[in-house]
Design a protein around this motif. Structure first.
Motif, PDB file in Angstrom:
ATOM      1  N   GLU A 235      -3.213  63.120 -53.210  1.00 37.58           N
ATOM      2  CA  GLU A 235      -2.915  61.832 -52.560  1.00 37.58           C
ATOM      3  C   GLU A 235      -1.400  61.594 -52.500  1.00 37.58           C
ATOM      4  OE1 GLU A 235      -4.629  58.294 -54.081  1.00 37.58           O
ATOM      5  OE2 GLU A 235      -6.715  58.821 -53.644  1.00 37.58           O
ATOM      6  N   GLN A 236      -0.992  60.346 -52.703  1.00 37.58           N
ATOM      7  CA  GLN A 236       0.407  59.962 -52.468  1.00 37.58           C
ATOM      8  C   GLN A 236       1.182  59.909 -53.785  1.00 37.58           C
ATOM      9  OE1 GLN A 236       1.030  60.117 -49.329  1.00 37.58           O
ATOM     10  NE2 GLN A 236      -1.174  60.345 -49.027  1.00 37.58           N
ATOM     11  N   ASN A 237       1.095  60.970 -54.582  1.00 41.14           N
ATOM     12  CA  ASN A 237       1.870  61.051 -55.833  1.00 41.14           C
ATOM     13  C   ASN A 237       3.353  61.049 -55.528  1.00 41.14           C
ATOM     14  OD1 ASN A 237       2.825  64.051 -55.646  1.00 41.14           O
ATOM     15  ND2 ASN A 237       0.695  63.990 -55.007  1.00 41.14           N
ATOM     16  N   ALA A 238       4.173  60.991 -56.589  1.00 44.47           N
ATOM     17  CA  ALA A 238       5.615  60.791 -56.403  1.00 44.47           C
ATOM     18  C   ALA A 238       6.243  61.851 -55.502  1.00 44.47           C
ATOM     19  CB  ALA A 238       6.300  60.787 -57.772  1.00 44.47           C
ATOM     20  N   SER A 239       5.918  63.125 -55.725  1.00 41.47           N
ATOM     21  CA  SER A 239       6.586  64.175 -54.920  1.00 41.47           C
ATOM     22  C   SER A 239       6.063  64.175 -53.490  1.00 41.47           C
ATOM     23  CB  SER A 239       6.392  65.541 -55.576  1.00 41.47           C
ATOM     24  OG  SER A 239       5.030  65.804 -55.803  1.00 41.47           O
ATOM     25  N   ALA A 262      12.280  68.885 -55.930  1.00 43.00           N
ATOM     26  CA  ALA A 262      13.214  68.170 -56.818  1.00 43.00           C
ATOM     27  C   ALA A 262      12.494  67.041 -57.548  1.00 43.00           C
ATOM     28  CB  ALA A 262      14.381  67.627 -56.000  1.00 43.00           C
ATOM     29  N   CYS A 263      11.661  66.306 -56.858  1.00 40.04           N
ATOM     30  CA  CYS A 263      10.937  65.181 -57.487  1.00 40.04           C
ATOM     31  C   CYS A 263       9.908  65.684 -58.498  1.00 40.04           C
ATOM     32  CB  CYS A 263      10.242  64.349 -56.421  1.00 40.04           C
ATOM     33  SG  CYS A 263       9.237  63.022 -57.127  1.00 40.04           S
ATOM     34  N   LEU A 264       9.220  66.750 -58.165  1.00 41.25           N
ATOM     35  CA  LEU A 264       8.162  67.263 -59.052  1.00 41.25           C
ATOM     36  C   LEU A 264       8.726  67.669 -60.412  1.00 41.25           C
ATOM     37  CD1 LEU A 264       5.040  68.091 -58.891  1.00 41.25           C
ATOM     38  CD2 LEU A 264       5.921  70.425 -58.619  1.00 41.25           C
ATOM     39  N   TRP A 265       9.981  68.029 -60.453  1.00 41.87           N
ATOM     40  CA  TRP A 265      10.637  68.558 -61.669  1.00 41.87           C
ATOM     41  C   TRP A 265      10.565  67.549 -62.808  1.00 41.87           C
ATOM     42  CZ3 TRP A 265      16.438  70.566 -61.385  1.00 41.87           C
ATOM     43  CH2 TRP A 265      16.762  71.230 -62.565  1.00 41.87           C
ATOM     44  N   GLY A 270       5.485  66.580 -62.400  1.00 41.56           N
ATOM     45  CA  GLY A 270       5.131  67.997 -62.550  1.00 41.56           C
ATOM     46  C   GLY A 270       5.793  68.661 -63.737  1.00 41.56           C
ATOM     47  N   GLY A 271       6.845  68.078 -64.257  1.00 37.90           N
ATOM     48  CA  GLY A 271       7.536  68.664 -65.415  1.00 37.90           C
ATOM     49  C   GLY A 271       6.746  68.450 -66.698  1.00 37.90           C
ATOM     50  N   ALA A 272       5.621  67.714 -66.611  1.00 36.47           N
ATOM     51  CA  ALA A 272       4.846  67.387 -67.816  1.00 36.47           C
ATOM     52  C   ALA A 272       4.174  68.611 -68.415  1.00 36.47           C
ATOM     53  CB  ALA A 272       3.805  66.322 -67.496  1.00 36.47           C
ATOM     54  N   ASN A 273       3.874  69.635 -67.592  1.00 36.19           N
ATOM     55  CA  ASN A 273       3.198  70.816 -68.164  1.00 36.19           C
ATOM     56  C   ASN A 273       4.145  71.552 -69.106  1.00 36.19           C
ATOM     57  OD1 ASN A 273       4.832  71.986 -66.167  1.00 36.19           O
ATOM     58  ND2 ASN A 273       3.099  72.521 -64.864  1.00 36.19           N
ATOM     59  N   GLU A 274       5.405  71.648 -68.698  1.00 28.74           N
ATOM     60  CA  GLU A 274       6.416  72.274 -69.582  1.00 28.74           C
ATOM     61  C   GLU A 274       6.598  71.403 -70.825  1.00 28.74           C
ATOM     62  OE1 GLU A 274      10.200  72.820 -67.610  1.00 28.74           O
ATOM     63  OE2 GLU A 274      11.189  73.491 -69.440  1.00 28.74           O
TER      64      GLU A 274
END
Ligand code: SDX
Length: 436
Positions: A235-239, A262-265, A270-274
């Motif tokens: 859907e309309q997630n941040a990235s 850049a936003c997913l980072w 998206g950076g939550a998995n790391e």
């Protein structure tokens, strides 16, 4: 969308004239109050930072029922797609709205396969980075740089340009992510092989070397393909909202997707998995399962600033269906690699169990999300923690493109330009520096 048999009436206690606002319904999910004429009629804006109650567009691609914990790609439940389809079928579904038949799948696969190589000049972008550069810094640069090579397909308003750009981006992301990895370990880049499947090709480019024959492990290949499916769109997630807003200026598809990377980072996205895997490793260092209670207490202490990474979601107020599928994939991969007793997986399941029984998490409806288990399975495959979000970006590229193309294809779309509630200084005069 269709006009609902309902209207919203806005009245004001200061006697300003009340107004009626139309209500629209979609095929499923909440209705919307159409406020497009609100400013013209009242001179006022709505106020919704973080877009908690705002639908920024209408879409036919992905639907989430956060209360039920359901995720549908073009109407198909994610559980059915993850068990009956592969990633390229999912790409076809997200891009064109239908699952391909055998012939369409073969044609789509061949087209994507024939675009997996990148221009040889791309290597020189990598050489400009330090070897220890974060892969997402590299990916933000490389994806944006693609627009420098494809002048023949940068007009986002041209449907053929959108189509070839979609294929090029889906096809080249695995190659670029693998190049970022090889560069970080000082190994030679491996070219894609046209006789391998999408996930198998990525594994080959990541882990093969020129020194010996590399054989793709089918269990790992299937697991990685499923990981790509689970991350494909949401859907309309941040990235995705970033890609839509960036693309609404008419910029080229590569630049818009680079904005999404850049936003997913960010660790909230998206950076939550790391971040989740680093969190599990920290708890393991502290003493493992025996320290989970202590860690949970820190999370519940607002002053600690510590969050349970991989938990919580703006939309899901129930279990993220992708987390369930990811946990299953974890089990399959770990057992196929003889790592059933992987301490981090055991720790993650213990952490989940304790959190789901703790009132702090229950009250706030915090459940594991897609990022909670994805790091464990990627680490078991041999993907370094710092590359997890780049893998997420690889998979999410098809969703970003599908959403971008849907927006551009909508005759009603305009450049996105939010307004604000201004709380700064009213007009004042500049005093020359000698008199300040
Ligand atoms: C992704 O949008 C998408 O669809 C994203 C995504 C996709 O596929 O595109 O699903 C991918 O980004 C998944 C989310 C990955 N992020 C994380 O796992 C990071 C940890 N999660 C949190 O940062 C948080 O849950 C968010 C950002 C995901 C959601 O935040 P919200 O919706 O703004 O909720 P909130 O911050 O207002 O939290 C509500 C309450 C707060 O407590 P109170 O102020 O009410 O006392 O819950 C608490 C928060 O402090 N809370 C957490 C928590 N998440 C929320 N407390 C501890 N640990 C957490 N993880």
């Amino acid at each position: 969308m269709k006009l609902a048999d309902n209207k919203a009436t806005l009245s004001f206690s200061n006697g300003s004239p009340k107004i009626e606002l139309p209500v629209y319904s979609g095929s499923v999910g909440p209705d919307v109050i159409d406020i497009r004429k609100l400013y013209a009629q009242t001179g006022m804006f709505t106020y919704d930072p973080g877009f908690m109650s705002t639908a920024a567009c209408q879409s036919t691609i992905t639907y989430i029922d956060g209360d039920k914990g359901e995720l549908l790609y073009r109407g198909y439940p994610i559980e059915q797609i993850a068990t009956n389809c592969d990633f390229l079928e999912t790409c076809h579904l997200l891009l064109y709205g239908n699952l391909p038949d055998v012939a369409a799948k073969a044609k789509f696969t061949k087209t994507v396969t024939n675009h997996t190589m990148v221009n040889e000049q791309m290597q020189f972008f990598l050489r400009g980075f330090r070897r220890d550069a974060h892969p997402m810094a590299i990916m933000t640069g490389l994806v944006g740089a693609l627009s420098a090579f494809y002048h023949d397909s940068t007009d986002i308003n041209n449907p053929e340009h959108r189509e070839i750009s979609a294929i090029r981006l889906i096809a080249k992301m695995p190659t670029l992510v693998a190049m970022a990895y090889k560069y970080s370990v000082g190994q030679p880049f491996m070219y894609p092989k046209n006789n391998l499947g999408y996930a198998g090709n990525f594994l080959h480019m990541m882990f093969a070397t020129p020194c010996e024959q590399y054989t793709v492990n089918p269990v790992i290949e299937r697991a990685l393909d499923r990981i790509f499916i689970l991350h494909a769109d949401h859907e309309q997630n941040a990235s995705t909202s970033t890609v839509r807003l960036c693309g609404s200026s008419g910029t080229n598809p590569f630049a818009a997707i680079a904005a999404g990377v850049a936003c997913l980072w960010g660790p909230a996205h998206g950076g939550a998995n790391e971040a989740a895997l680093n969190m599990l490793e920290d708890i393991q260092k502290m003493g493992g399962v025996s320290k989970v209670g202590e860690f949970i207490s820190q999370v519940k202490d607002k002053n600690s600033g510590i969050k349970l990474m991989g938990f919580g979601h703006r939309v899901y107020k129930n279990y993220d269906p992708r987390a369930k599928l990811m946990q299953e994939t974890c089990r399959e991969v770990l057992s196929s690699l003889g790592l059933e007793n992987d301490p981090l997986f055991k720790l993650a399941m213990a952490l989940e169990k304790i959190a789901l029984e703790d009132d702090y998490f229950v009250q706030r409806k915090l459940y594991p999300n897609v990022d909670f288990y994805s790091g464990i399975v990627q680490r078991a495959i041999g993907i370094p923690t710092s590359l997890f979000t780049a893998v997420f970006a690889l998979a999410r590229t098809v969703g970003w493109i599908a959403q971008l193309n849907e927006m551009i294809g909508d005759p009603e779309y305009k450049i996105g330009r939010p307004r604000q509630l201004f709380t700064g200084s009213e007009q004042r005069q500049v005093v020359p520096i000698g008199q300040r």
